[in-house]
Design a protein around this motif. Structure first.
Motif, PDB file in Angstrom:
ATOM      1  N   MET A   1       8.906   7.955   2.379  1.00  0.00           N
ATOM      2  CA  MET A   1       7.719   8.950   2.000  1.00  0.00           C
ATOM      3  C   MET A   1       6.684   7.821   2.049  1.00  0.00           C
ATOM      4  O   MET A   1       6.860   6.837   0.691  1.00  0.00           O
ATOM      5  N   ILE A   2       5.638   8.132   2.601  1.00  0.00           N
ATOM      6  CA  ILE A   2       4.921   6.685   2.656  1.00  0.00           C
ATOM      7  C   ILE A   2       3.684   6.935   1.446  1.00  0.00           C
ATOM      8  O   ILE A   2       2.839   8.043   1.873  1.00  0.00           O
ATOM      9  N   HIS A   3       3.468   6.527   0.397  1.00  0.00           N
ATOM     10  CA  HIS A   3       2.375   7.049  -0.894  1.00  0.00           C
ATOM     11  C   HIS A   3       1.140   6.917  -0.421  1.00  0.00           C
ATOM     12  O   HIS A   3       0.229   7.134  -1.148  1.00  0.00           O
ATOM     13  N   PHE A   4       0.544   5.643   0.328  1.00  0.00           N
ATOM     14  CA  PHE A   4      -0.275   4.794   0.288  1.00  0.00           C
ATOM     15  C   PHE A   4      -0.361   3.913   1.010  1.00  0.00           C
ATOM     16  O   PHE A   4       0.680   2.772   1.034  1.00  0.00           O
ATOM     17  N   ILE A   5      -1.340   3.345   2.052  1.00  0.00           N
ATOM     18  CA  ILE A   5      -1.561   1.813   2.965  1.00  0.00           C
ATOM     19  C   ILE A   5      -2.858   1.536   1.979  1.00  0.00           C
ATOM     20  O   ILE A   5      -4.018   2.551   2.009  1.00  0.00           O
ATOM     21  N   LEU A   6      -2.745   0.092   2.214  1.00  0.00           N
ATOM     22  CA  LEU A   6      -4.248  -0.605   1.532  1.00  0.00           C
ATOM     23  C   LEU A   6      -3.428  -2.111   2.418  1.00  0.00           C
ATOM     24  O   LEU A   6      -2.849  -2.394   3.278  1.00  0.00           O
ATOM     25  N   LEU A   7      -5.181  -1.656   2.729  1.00  0.00           N
ATOM     26  CA  LEU A   7      -5.744  -2.976   3.943  1.00  0.00           C
ATOM     27  C   LEU A   7      -6.739  -4.149   3.361  1.00  0.00           C
ATOM     28  O   LEU A   7      -7.704  -3.153   1.987  1.00  0.00           O
ATOM     29  N   PHE A   8      -6.386  -5.204   2.549  1.00  0.00           N
ATOM     30  CA  PHE A   8      -7.217  -6.014   2.638  1.00  0.00           C
ATOM     31  C   PHE A   8      -7.155  -7.579   2.498  1.00  0.00           C
ATOM     32  O   PHE A   8      -6.330  -7.808   3.278  1.00  0.00           O
ATOM     33  N   ARG A  15     -10.340  -3.035   1.567  1.00  0.00           N
ATOM     34  CA  ARG A  15     -11.171  -3.202   2.889  1.00  0.00           C
ATOM     35  C   ARG A  15     -10.721  -2.380   3.088  1.00  0.00           C
ATOM     36  O   ARG A  15     -11.485  -1.004   4.270  1.00  0.00           O
ATOM     37  N   LEU A  16      -9.846  -1.419   2.875  1.00  0.00           N
ATOM     38  CA  LEU A  16      -9.188   0.217   3.867  1.00  0.00           C
ATOM     39  C   LEU A  16      -8.337   1.122   3.346  1.00  0.00           C
ATOM     40  O   LEU A  16      -7.260  -0.200   2.180  1.00  0.00           O
ATOM     41  N   GLN A  17      -8.034   2.015   2.445  1.00  0.00           N
ATOM     42  CA  GLN A  17      -7.448   2.445   1.220  1.00  0.00           C
ATOM     43  C   GLN A  17      -7.067   4.146   1.938  1.00  0.00           C
ATOM     44  O   GLN A  17      -7.878   4.823   2.642  1.00  0.00           O
ATOM     45  N   LYS A  18      -5.914   4.546   1.764  1.00  0.00           N
ATOM     46  CA  LYS A  18      -5.195   5.668   2.178  1.00  0.00           C
ATOM     47  C   LYS A  18      -4.068   6.452   1.096  1.00  0.00           C
ATOM     48  O   LYS A  18      -3.183   5.053   1.540  1.00  0.00           O
ATOM     49  N   TRP A  19      -4.613   7.644   0.952  1.00  0.00           N
ATOM     50  CA  TRP A  19      -3.892   7.759  -0.184  1.00  0.00           C
ATOM     51  C   TRP A  19      -3.015   9.646   0.150  1.00  0.00           C
ATOM     52  O   TRP A  19      -3.888  10.221   1.015  1.00  0.00           O
ATOM     53  N   TYR A  20      -2.027  10.032  -0.121  1.00  0.00           N
ATOM     54  CA  TYR A  20      -1.181  10.242   0.485  1.00  0.00           C
ATOM     55  C   TYR A  20      -0.690  11.432  -0.936  1.00  0.00           C
ATOM     56  O   TYR A  20       0.435  12.109  -0.797  1.00  0.00           O
ATOM     57  N   THR A  21      -0.955  10.939  -1.951  1.00  0.00           N
ATOM     58  CA  THR A  21      -0.225  11.248  -3.116  1.00  0.00           C
ATOM     59  C   THR A  21      -1.622  11.306  -3.758  1.00  0.00           C
ATOM     60  O   THR A  21      -2.627  10.741  -3.975  1.00  0.00           O
ATOM     61  N   THR A  22      -1.871  12.339  -4.087  1.00  0.00           N
ATOM     62  CA  THR A  22      -3.011  12.718  -6.020  1.00  0.00           C
ATOM     63  C   THR A  22      -2.682  12.153  -6.878  1.00  0.00           C
ATOM     64  O   THR A  22      -1.675  11.861  -7.610  1.00  0.00           O
ATOM     65  N   LEU A  23      -4.301  11.503  -7.508  1.00  0.00           N
ATOM     66  CA  LEU A  23      -3.453  10.449  -8.421  1.00  0.00           C
ATOM     67  C   LEU A  23      -5.424  10.238  -8.634  1.00  0.00           C
ATOM     68  O   LEU A  23      -5.921   9.962  -7.874  1.00  0.00           O
ATOM     69  N   PRO A  24      -5.196   9.651 -10.460  1.00  0.00           N
ATOM     70  CA  PRO A  24      -7.258   9.810 -10.869  1.00  0.00           C
ATOM     71  C   PRO A  24      -7.166   8.525 -10.295  1.00  0.00           C
ATOM     72  O   PRO A  24      -6.485   7.821  -9.813  1.00  0.00           O
TER      73      PRO A  24
END
Length: 71
Positions: A1-8, A15-24
């Motif tokens: 399971m992918i929790h998030f993707i980060l590009l920097f 540069r970009l972030q995509k979160w698939y789980t809910t976090l504060p």
């Protein structure tokens, strides 16, 4: 399971972030900062897999950007 993707960038600018789980937001920023510091401090010839806390980080160097997926 992918929790998030980060590009920097190599300078550590997100540069970009995509979160698939809910976090504060505070926890997301802390996780992002820790991962960026961990990856940028690694050498060029090291493995692209990192055991980080209870997750596995998988990254790829592409020109000036790192691509991350956590499984």
């Amino acid at each position: 399971m992918i929790h998030f993707i980060l590009l920097f960038s190599r300078q550590g600018k997100l540069r970009l972030q995509k979160w698939y789980t809910t976090l504060p937001d505070k926890e997301r920023k802390k996780i992002t900062r820790d991962i960026i510091q961990t990856v940028l401090s690694r050498g060029h010839r090291t493995s692209s897999f990192i055991d980080w806390k209870e997750l596995k980080l998988v990254y790829k160097r592409c020109m000036l950007v790192y691509i991350f997926a956590v499984q």
